[in-house]
Write an enzyme that holds these catalytic residues in place. Structure first.
Site, short mmCIF file in Angstrom:
data_model
loop_
_atom_site.label_atom_id
_atom_site.label_comp_id
_atom_site.label_asym_id
_atom_site.label_seq_id
_atom_site.Cartn_x
_atom_site.Cartn_y
_atom_site.Cartn_z
N LYS A 14 -10.27 -15.86 10.66
CA LYS A 14 -8.91 -15.40 10.25
C LYS A 14 -8.70 -16.13 8.81
O LYS A 14 -7.97 -15.57 7.99
CB LYS A 14 -7.78 -16.21 11.18
CG LYS A 14 -7.37 -17.50 11.63
CD LYS A 14 -6.80 -17.90 12.33
CE LYS A 14 -6.59 -19.32 12.86
NZ LYS A 14 -7.84 -20.03 13.14
N ARG A 89 1.49 -20.91 16.29
CA ARG A 89 0.27 -21.19 17.09
C ARG A 89 0.91 -21.30 18.64
O ARG A 89 0.32 -21.74 19.34
CB ARG A 89 -0.39 -22.26 16.67
CG ARG A 89 -1.95 -22.09 16.42
CD ARG A 89 -2.44 -23.23 15.80
NE ARG A 89 -3.66 -23.40 15.74
CZ ARG A 89 -4.43 -23.16 14.74
NH1 ARG A 89 -4.13 -22.72 13.64
NH2 ARG A 89 -6.06 -23.55 14.93
N ARG A 128 -21.27 -24.09 10.12
CA ARG A 128 -20.40 -23.86 9.25
C ARG A 128 -20.11 -25.17 8.06
O ARG A 128 -20.12 -26.07 8.42
CB ARG A 128 -18.89 -23.64 9.67
CG ARG A 128 -17.78 -23.52 8.37
CD ARG A 128 -16.63 -22.95 8.85
NE ARG A 128 -15.73 -23.85 9.74
CZ ARG A 128 -14.50 -23.61 10.07
NH1 ARG A 128 -14.12 -22.28 9.68
NH2 ARG A 128 -13.56 -24.41 10.67
N ARG A 161 -16.30 -29.69 8.18
CA ARG A 161 -15.30 -30.28 8.79
C ARG A 161 -15.18 -30.86 10.10
O ARG A 161 -16.08 -30.64 10.86
CB ARG A 161 -14.39 -29.06 9.26
CG ARG A 161 -13.33 -28.50 8.27
CD ARG A 161 -12.54 -27.27 8.21
NE ARG A 161 -11.91 -27.34 9.79
CZ ARG A 161 -11.19 -26.11 10.26
NH1 ARG A 161 -10.97 -25.20 9.45
NH2 ARG A 161 -10.44 -26.43 11.46
N ARG A 172 -10.59 -26.98 21.04
CA ARG A 172 -9.88 -25.92 20.15
C ARG A 172 -9.90 -24.71 20.81
O ARG A 172 -8.58 -24.10 21.08
CB ARG A 172 -10.46 -25.89 18.82
CG ARG A 172 -10.30 -27.15 17.77
CD ARG A 172 -10.99 -27.45 16.57
NE ARG A 172 -10.88 -26.25 15.60
CZ ARG A 172 -11.98 -26.11 14.86
NH1 ARG A 172 -12.85 -26.82 14.75
NH2 ARG A 172 -11.78 -25.01 13.98
#
Ligand code: ADP
Length: 224
Positions: A14, A89, A128, A161, A172
């Site tokens: 996103k 959210r 990532r 991250r 998450r």
């Protein structure tokens, strides 16, 4: 003022798509995750309050998020519109956004829901990294940098991250299912939900989004 929402699980892409869409449609990209990470880095009061939730992969309290969004909307009130990435959210945040939109005379055009399988998300996020300077995103498997650990664009160091470890990613995803999934119904009730397959290369997904927006009558770059 028009408002577009990009929904989607962590790792659904996103952030990447919201940035591209904002450029294409001439709207302001607003990522609550990016803003919060910046607050944490600068050790502001908000950053210090948010840090513990983010590290655990939990949501930052709704009231803090809504105050933050309100401040951004007021600050940029002359803009054509916003693309929200990572907001709302929870149903409470969605209701808060409805109120804010009324206050500033904005309308919600659509909520784009990027759909990606959980196991793909885990693979994407644990591999990532991002440039510490320009924010370009890489993936060890699908999109590795030319020189390991350094950005192709500006040669700066790549960082991971803190919340991209497998354990936190799984939490998450759990939090997403519990608290954010209900928003699909919230927006589909109002005929604002646009579901898009988030699997594939960045360009392919963007093309799918634009086609879906076209079909729903919201892919108009000239709209104000
Ligand atoms: P992702 O969607 O990949 O988890 P984000 O960058 O959108 O990444 O968010 C990172 C973290 O920031 C979240 O796990 C959460 O702790 C916090 N956060 C971001 N946006 C919100 C929001 N709208 N409400 C509550 N917490 C948020």
């Amino acid at each position: 003022m028009r408002l577009l929402i990009v929904l989607g699980a962590p790792g659904s892409g996103k952030g990447t798509q919201a940035k591209l869409l904002a450029e294409y449609l001439g709207l302001v990209h607003l990522s609550t995750g990016d803003i919060l990470r910046d607050e944490v880095r600068r050790e502001t009061e908000l950053g210090n309050q948010a840090n513990q939730f983010m590290t655990a992969g939990e949501l930052v309290p709704d009231a803090l998020i809504l105050d933050m969004i309100k401040a951004k909307l007021v600050l940029d009130s002359m803009t054509k519109g916003f693309i929200f990435d990572g907001f709302p959210r929870t149903v409470i945040q969605a209701k808060g956004l409805d109120r804010l939109a009324d206050e500033v005379g904005a309308r919600i055009d659509c909520a784009i829901d990027l759909v990606v399988d959980d196991e793909i998300v885990v693979k994407r996020l644990t591999a990532r990294s991002g440039c510490s300077v320009c924010g370009a995103i890489y993936n060890d498997v699908w999109n590795p940098p030319r020189r390991a650990g350094f950005c192709d664009k500006d040669d700066s160091a790549l960082i991971r991250r803190a919340d991209d470890s497998e354990l936190v990613v799984r939490n998450r995803l759990h939090v997403y299912r519990q608290q954010t999934k209900p928003l699909e119904e919230y927006y589909s009730h109002r005929a604002l939900l646009v579901k898009v397959d988030g699997y594939g290369m960045t360009g392919q997904v963007l093309a799918r989004i634009l086609i879906s927006l076209e079909a729903s009558g919201t892919n108009d770059r000239t709209q104000v």
